[in-house]
Design a protein around this motif. Structure first.
Motif, PDB file in Angstrom:
ATOM      1  N   ALA A  48      25.971  94.135  67.371  1.00 49.77           N
ATOM      2  CA  ALA A  48      26.696  95.060  66.493  1.00 49.77           C
ATOM      3  C   ALA A  48      28.208  94.886  66.665  1.00 49.77           C
ATOM      4  O   ALA A  48      28.955  94.827  65.674  1.00 49.77           O
ATOM      5  CB  ALA A  48      26.293  96.502  66.795  1.00 49.77           C
ATOM      6  N   PHE A  49      28.666  94.779  67.919  1.00 47.76           N
ATOM      7  CA  PHE A  49      30.089  94.563  68.191  1.00 47.76           C
ATOM      8  C   PHE A  49      30.569  93.276  67.530  1.00 47.76           C
ATOM      9  O   PHE A  49      31.626  93.246  66.894  1.00 47.76           O
ATOM     10  CB  PHE A  49      30.345  94.512  69.704  1.00 47.76           C
ATOM     11  N   ALA A  50      29.790  92.191  67.681  1.00 44.58           N
ATOM     12  CA  ALA A  50      30.184  90.900  67.119  1.00 44.58           C
ATOM     13  C   ALA A  50      30.299  90.967  65.602  1.00 44.58           C
ATOM     14  O   ALA A  50      31.223  90.401  65.016  1.00 44.58           O
ATOM     15  CB  ALA A  50      29.178  89.821  67.528  1.00 44.58           C
ATOM     16  N   LEU A  51      29.373  91.667  64.970  1.00 41.41           N
ATOM     17  CA  LEU A  51      29.414  91.809  63.515  1.00 41.41           C
ATOM     18  C   LEU A  51      30.680  92.555  63.078  1.00 41.41           C
ATOM     19  O   LEU A  51      31.419  92.088  62.198  1.00 41.41           O
ATOM     20  CB  LEU A  51      28.174  92.540  63.015  1.00 41.41           C
ATOM     21  N   ILE A  52      30.957  93.679  63.706  1.00 42.38           N
ATOM     22  CA  ILE A  52      32.145  94.473  63.355  1.00 42.38           C
ATOM     23  C   ILE A  52      33.418  93.685  63.647  1.00 42.38           C
ATOM     24  O   ILE A  52      34.341  93.631  62.822  1.00 42.38           O
ATOM     25  CB  ILE A  52      32.125  95.821  64.101  1.00 42.38           C
ATOM     26  N   TRP A  53      33.481  93.050  64.818  1.00 44.23           N
ATOM     27  CA  TRP A  53      34.645  92.256  65.219  1.00 44.23           C
ATOM     28  C   TRP A  53      34.912  91.141  64.197  1.00 44.23           C
ATOM     29  O   TRP A  53      36.054  90.933  63.785  1.00 44.23           O
ATOM     30  CB  TRP A  53      34.382  91.665  66.607  1.00 44.23           C
ATOM     31  N   PHE A  92      35.095  83.832  68.623  1.00 45.28           N
ATOM     32  CA  PHE A  92      34.750  84.753  69.706  1.00 45.28           C
ATOM     33  C   PHE A  92      33.571  85.633  69.284  1.00 45.28           C
ATOM     34  O   PHE A  92      32.611  85.819  70.039  1.00 45.28           O
ATOM     35  CB  PHE A  92      35.958  85.619  70.090  1.00 45.28           C
ATOM     36  N   GLY A  93      33.623  86.147  68.060  1.00 37.67           N
ATOM     37  CA  GLY A  93      32.523  86.958  67.543  1.00 37.67           C
ATOM     38  C   GLY A  93      31.222  86.180  67.473  1.00 37.67           C
ATOM     39  O   GLY A  93      30.145  86.706  67.771  1.00 37.67           O
ATOM     40  N   SER A  97      27.848  87.041  69.539  1.00 35.00           N
ATOM     41  CA  SER A  97      26.554  87.215  68.857  1.00 35.00           C
ATOM     42  C   SER A  97      25.480  86.320  69.473  1.00 35.00           C
ATOM     43  O   SER A  97      24.317  86.723  69.573  1.00 35.00           O
ATOM     44  CB  SER A  97      26.680  86.967  67.354  1.00 35.00           C
ATOM     45  N   LEU A  98      25.849  85.128  69.919  1.00 37.11           N
ATOM     46  CA  LEU A  98      24.877  84.262  70.588  1.00 37.11           C
ATOM     47  C   LEU A  98      24.429  84.861  71.922  1.00 37.11           C
ATOM     48  O   LEU A  98      23.253  84.774  72.284  1.00 37.11           O
ATOM     49  CB  LEU A  98      25.466  82.867  70.796  1.00 37.11           C
ATOM     50  N   VAL A  99      25.364  85.476  72.651  1.00 38.77           N
ATOM     51  CA  VAL A  99      25.003  86.155  73.897  1.00 38.77           C
ATOM     52  C   VAL A  99      24.078  87.332  73.588  1.00 38.77           C
ATOM     53  O   VAL A  99      23.067  87.546  74.271  1.00 38.77           O
ATOM     54  CB  VAL A  99      26.261  86.628  74.667  1.00 38.77           C
ATOM     55  N   GLY A 100      24.405  88.088  72.544  1.00 43.83           N
ATOM     56  CA  GLY A 100      23.561  89.211  72.142  1.00 43.83           C
ATOM     57  C   GLY A 100      22.165  88.767  71.745  1.00 43.83           C
ATOM     58  O   GLY A 100      21.169  89.398  72.114  1.00 43.83           O
ATOM     59  N   PHE A 113      20.341  77.755  72.284  1.00 41.01           N
ATOM     60  CA  PHE A 113      21.245  78.094  71.174  1.00 41.01           C
ATOM     61  C   PHE A 113      22.604  78.542  71.701  1.00 41.01           C
ATOM     62  O   PHE A 113      23.644  78.158  71.164  1.00 41.01           O
ATOM     63  CB  PHE A 113      20.663  79.197  70.300  1.00 41.01           C
ATOM     64  N   LEU A 114      22.608  79.359  72.737  1.00 39.69           N
ATOM     65  CA  LEU A 114      23.853  79.855  73.323  1.00 39.69           C
ATOM     66  C   LEU A 114      24.694  78.706  73.871  1.00 39.69           C
ATOM     67  O   LEU A 114      25.885  78.604  73.578  1.00 39.69           O
ATOM     68  CB  LEU A 114      23.545  80.875  74.422  1.00 39.69           C
ATOM     69  N   ILE A 115      24.079  77.829  74.629  1.00 41.17           N
ATOM     70  CA  ILE A 115      24.813  76.720  75.245  1.00 41.17           C
ATOM     71  C   ILE A 115      25.326  75.748  74.179  1.00 41.17           C
ATOM     72  O   ILE A 115      26.513  75.399  74.163  1.00 41.17           O
ATOM     73  CB  ILE A 115      23.936  76.000  76.283  1.00 41.17           C
ATOM     74  N   LEU A 116      24.439  75.313  73.293  1.00 36.48           N
ATOM     75  CA  LEU A 116      24.862  74.376  72.239  1.00 36.48           C
ATOM     76  C   LEU A 116      25.876  75.005  71.292  1.00 36.48           C
ATOM     77  O   LEU A 116      26.839  74.348  70.883  1.00 36.48           O
ATOM     78  CB  LEU A 116      23.650  73.879  71.454  1.00 36.48           C
ATOM     79  N   GLY A 117      25.667  76.275  70.954  1.00 31.70           N
ATOM     80  CA  GLY A 117      26.619  76.975  70.096  1.00 31.70           C
ATOM     81  C   GLY A 117      27.997  77.035  70.727  1.00 31.70           C
ATOM     82  O   GLY A 117      29.008  76.789  70.063  1.00 31.70           O
ATOM     83  N   HIS A 118      28.045  77.346  72.007  1.00 34.99           N
ATOM     84  CA  HIS A 118      29.333  77.430  72.703  1.00 34.99           C
ATOM     85  C   HIS A 118      30.029  76.067  72.727  1.00 34.99           C
ATOM     86  O   HIS A 118      31.241  75.968  72.479  1.00 34.99           O
ATOM     87  CB  HIS A 118      29.144  77.961  74.121  1.00 34.99           C
ATOM     88  N   ILE A 119      29.269  75.016  73.008  1.00 34.39           N
ATOM     89  CA  ILE A 119      29.847  73.668  73.030  1.00 34.39           C
ATOM     90  C   ILE A 119      30.391  73.290  71.646  1.00 34.39           C
ATOM     91  O   ILE A 119      31.525  72.813  71.517  1.00 34.39           O
ATOM     92  CB  ILE A 119      28.794  72.636  73.503  1.00 34.39           C
TER      93      ILE A 119
END
Length: 151
Positions: A48-53, A92-93, A97-100, A113-119
Protein backbone atom coordinates in the motif's frame (compact mmCIF):
# COMPACT_ATOMS: atom_id res chain seq x y z
CA UNK A 1 10.20 -35.09 2.75
CA UNK A 2 6.52 -35.04 3.59
CA UNK A 3 4.90 -31.83 2.32
CA UNK A 4 2.20 -31.82 4.99
CA UNK A 5 4.75 -31.82 7.82
CA UNK A 6 5.99 -28.44 6.56
CA UNK A 7 2.60 -26.76 6.71
CA UNK A 8 1.18 -24.65 9.52
CA UNK A 9 -2.44 -23.89 10.33
CA UNK A 10 -2.14 -20.38 8.84
CA UNK A 11 -0.74 -21.67 5.57
CA UNK A 12 -3.90 -21.22 3.48
CA UNK A 13 -2.19 -20.02 0.30
CA UNK A 14 0.35 -22.84 0.25
CA UNK A 15 -2.43 -25.39 0.71
CA UNK A 16 -4.48 -23.76 -2.02
CA UNK A 17 -1.50 -23.86 -4.37
CA UNK A 18 -0.79 -27.48 -3.43
CA UNK A 19 -4.40 -28.42 -4.08
CA UNK A 20 -4.51 -27.06 -7.62
CA UNK A 21 -0.89 -27.34 -8.80
CA UNK A 22 1.01 -29.71 -6.48
CA UNK A 23 4.17 -30.05 -8.57
CA UNK A 24 4.48 -26.32 -9.18
CA UNK A 25 3.85 -25.43 -5.54
CA UNK A 26 6.65 -27.75 -4.40
CA UNK A 27 9.03 -25.87 -6.68
CA UNK A 28 8.16 -22.51 -5.11
CA UNK A 29 9.88 -23.68 -1.91
CA UNK A 30 7.81 -21.78 0.64
CA UNK A 31 9.75 -20.11 3.45
CA UNK A 32 7.54 -21.20 6.30
CA UNK A 33 9.42 -19.25 8.99
CA UNK A 34 8.25 -16.02 7.32
CA UNK A 35 4.76 -17.27 6.58
CA UNK A 36 3.02 -15.61 9.53
CA UNK A 37 0.00 -13.35 9.63
CA UNK A 38 2.05 -10.47 11.07
CA UNK A 39 4.60 -10.62 8.25
CA UNK A 40 1.80 -10.82 5.67
CA UNK A 41 0.27 -7.64 7.15
CA UNK A 42 3.65 -5.92 7.02
CA UNK A 43 3.93 -6.97 3.37
CA UNK A 44 0.44 -5.63 2.60
CA UNK A 45 1.37 -2.37 4.34
CA UNK A 46 4.49 -2.08 2.21
CA UNK A 47 2.48 -2.75 -0.94
CA UNK A 48 0.00 0.00 0.00
CA UNK A 49 2.85 2.40 0.88
CA UNK A 50 4.61 1.65 -2.43
CA UNK A 51 1.44 2.31 -4.41
CA UNK A 52 0.78 5.66 -2.69
CA UNK A 53 4.47 6.66 -2.88
CA UNK A 54 4.63 5.88 -6.61
CA UNK A 55 1.42 7.76 -7.40
CA UNK A 56 2.76 10.82 -5.55
CA UNK A 57 6.10 10.56 -7.38
CA UNK A 58 4.36 10.33 -10.75
CA UNK A 59 2.31 13.40 -9.86
CA UNK A 60 5.43 15.38 -8.98
CA UNK A 61 7.00 14.59 -12.35
CA UNK A 62 4.39 16.80 -14.07
CA UNK A 63 5.37 17.32 -17.71
CA UNK A 64 8.67 15.46 -17.27
CA UNK A 65 6.84 12.15 -17.24
CA UNK A 66 8.26 9.66 -19.70
CA UNK A 67 8.90 5.96 -20.05
CA UNK A 68 12.51 5.02 -20.59
CA UNK A 69 15.21 7.29 -21.96
CA UNK A 70 13.81 9.73 -24.48
CA UNK A 71 16.71 11.43 -26.28
CA UNK A 72 14.41 13.48 -28.50
CA UNK A 73 12.45 15.33 -25.80
CA UNK A 74 14.17 17.69 -23.39
CA UNK A 75 12.50 17.68 -19.99
CA UNK A 76 13.10 19.82 -16.95
CA UNK A 77 14.94 18.38 -13.97
CA UNK A 78 12.49 17.77 -11.12
CA UNK A 79 14.07 18.35 -7.71
CA UNK A 80 11.05 19.39 -5.63
CA UNK A 81 8.42 17.44 -3.80
CA UNK A 82 9.27 13.80 -3.26
CA UNK A 83 12.31 14.24 -5.51
CA UNK A 84 14.03 16.22 -2.78
CA UNK A 85 14.27 12.96 -0.78
CA UNK A 86 15.01 10.50 -3.58
CA UNK A 87 16.44 10.90 -7.07
CA UNK A 88 14.54 7.79 -8.12
CA UNK A 89 11.35 7.65 -6.05
CA UNK A 90 9.46 5.55 -8.59
CA UNK A 91 12.17 2.90 -8.61
CA UNK A 92 12.20 3.07 -4.81
CA UNK A 93 8.45 2.40 -4.85
CA UNK A 94 8.99 -0.55 -7.17
CA UNK A 95 11.60 -2.06 -4.84
CA UNK A 96 9.35 -1.57 -1.82
CA UNK A 97 6.53 -3.30 -3.70
CA UNK A 98 8.81 -6.25 -4.48
CA UNK A 99 9.69 -6.52 -0.78
CA UNK A 100 5.98 -6.34 0.07
CA UNK A 101 5.21 -9.08 -2.46
CA UNK A 102 7.89 -11.29 -0.95
CA UNK A 103 6.59 -10.75 2.58
CA UNK A 104 2.99 -11.50 1.62
CA UNK A 105 4.01 -14.68 -0.21
CA UNK A 106 7.45 -15.70 1.09
CA UNK A 107 8.83 -18.31 -1.25
CA UNK A 108 11.73 -18.94 -3.59
CA UNK A 109 9.91 -17.45 -6.59
CA UNK A 110 9.11 -14.11 -4.94
CA UNK A 111 12.61 -13.80 -3.50
CA UNK A 112 13.93 -14.43 -7.02
CA UNK A 113 11.63 -11.64 -8.30
CA UNK A 114 12.94 -9.37 -5.53
CA UNK A 115 16.60 -10.06 -6.31
CA UNK A 116 16.28 -9.86 -10.10
CA UNK A 117 14.01 -6.83 -9.87
CA UNK A 118 16.51 -5.01 -7.67
CA UNK A 119 19.38 -5.82 -10.03
CA UNK A 120 17.43 -4.68 -13.11
CA UNK A 121 16.28 -1.50 -11.37
CA UNK A 122 19.89 -0.68 -10.42
CA UNK A 123 20.95 -1.13 -14.05
CA UNK A 124 18.09 1.11 -15.20
CA UNK A 125 19.00 3.76 -12.61
CA UNK A 126 22.61 3.85 -13.80
CA UNK A 127 21.53 4.24 -17.43
CA UNK A 128 19.05 7.00 -16.60
CA UNK A 129 21.56 8.84 -14.42
CA UNK A 130 24.13 8.81 -17.23
CA UNK A 131 21.47 10.22 -19.56
CA UNK A 132 20.39 12.89 -17.06
CA UNK A 133 24.00 13.91 -16.47
CA UNK A 134 24.41 14.39 -20.22
CA UNK A 135 21.10 16.26 -20.54
CA UNK A 136 21.35 18.52 -17.47
CA UNK A 137 25.11 18.67 -16.84
CA UNK A 138 26.29 20.37 -13.66
CA UNK A 139 22.74 20.92 -12.42
CA UNK A 140 22.19 17.16 -12.22
CA UNK A 141 25.65 16.55 -10.75
CA UNK A 142 24.86 19.03 -7.97
CA UNK A 143 21.49 17.34 -7.41
CA UNK A 144 23.19 13.93 -7.17
CA UNK A 145 25.46 15.25 -4.43
CA UNK A 146 22.52 16.56 -2.38
CA UNK A 147 19.93 13.80 -2.78
CA UNK A 148 20.33 10.07 -2.25
CA UNK A 149 19.74 7.63 -5.10
CA UNK A 150 16.78 5.84 -3.54
CA UNK A 151 16.17 7.13 -0.01
Amino acid sequence: MNWFLLQTDNDFYVRLCFTFIPTLCDKFLPILQLNTLTIKYIGLGLLAFALIWTIIAQGHRKKSWRIGIDTETKTELITAGIFQFSRNPIFFGMIVSLVGLFLTTPNALTILFLILGHILIQIKIRLEEEFLTEQHGQKYTDYKQKVRQLI
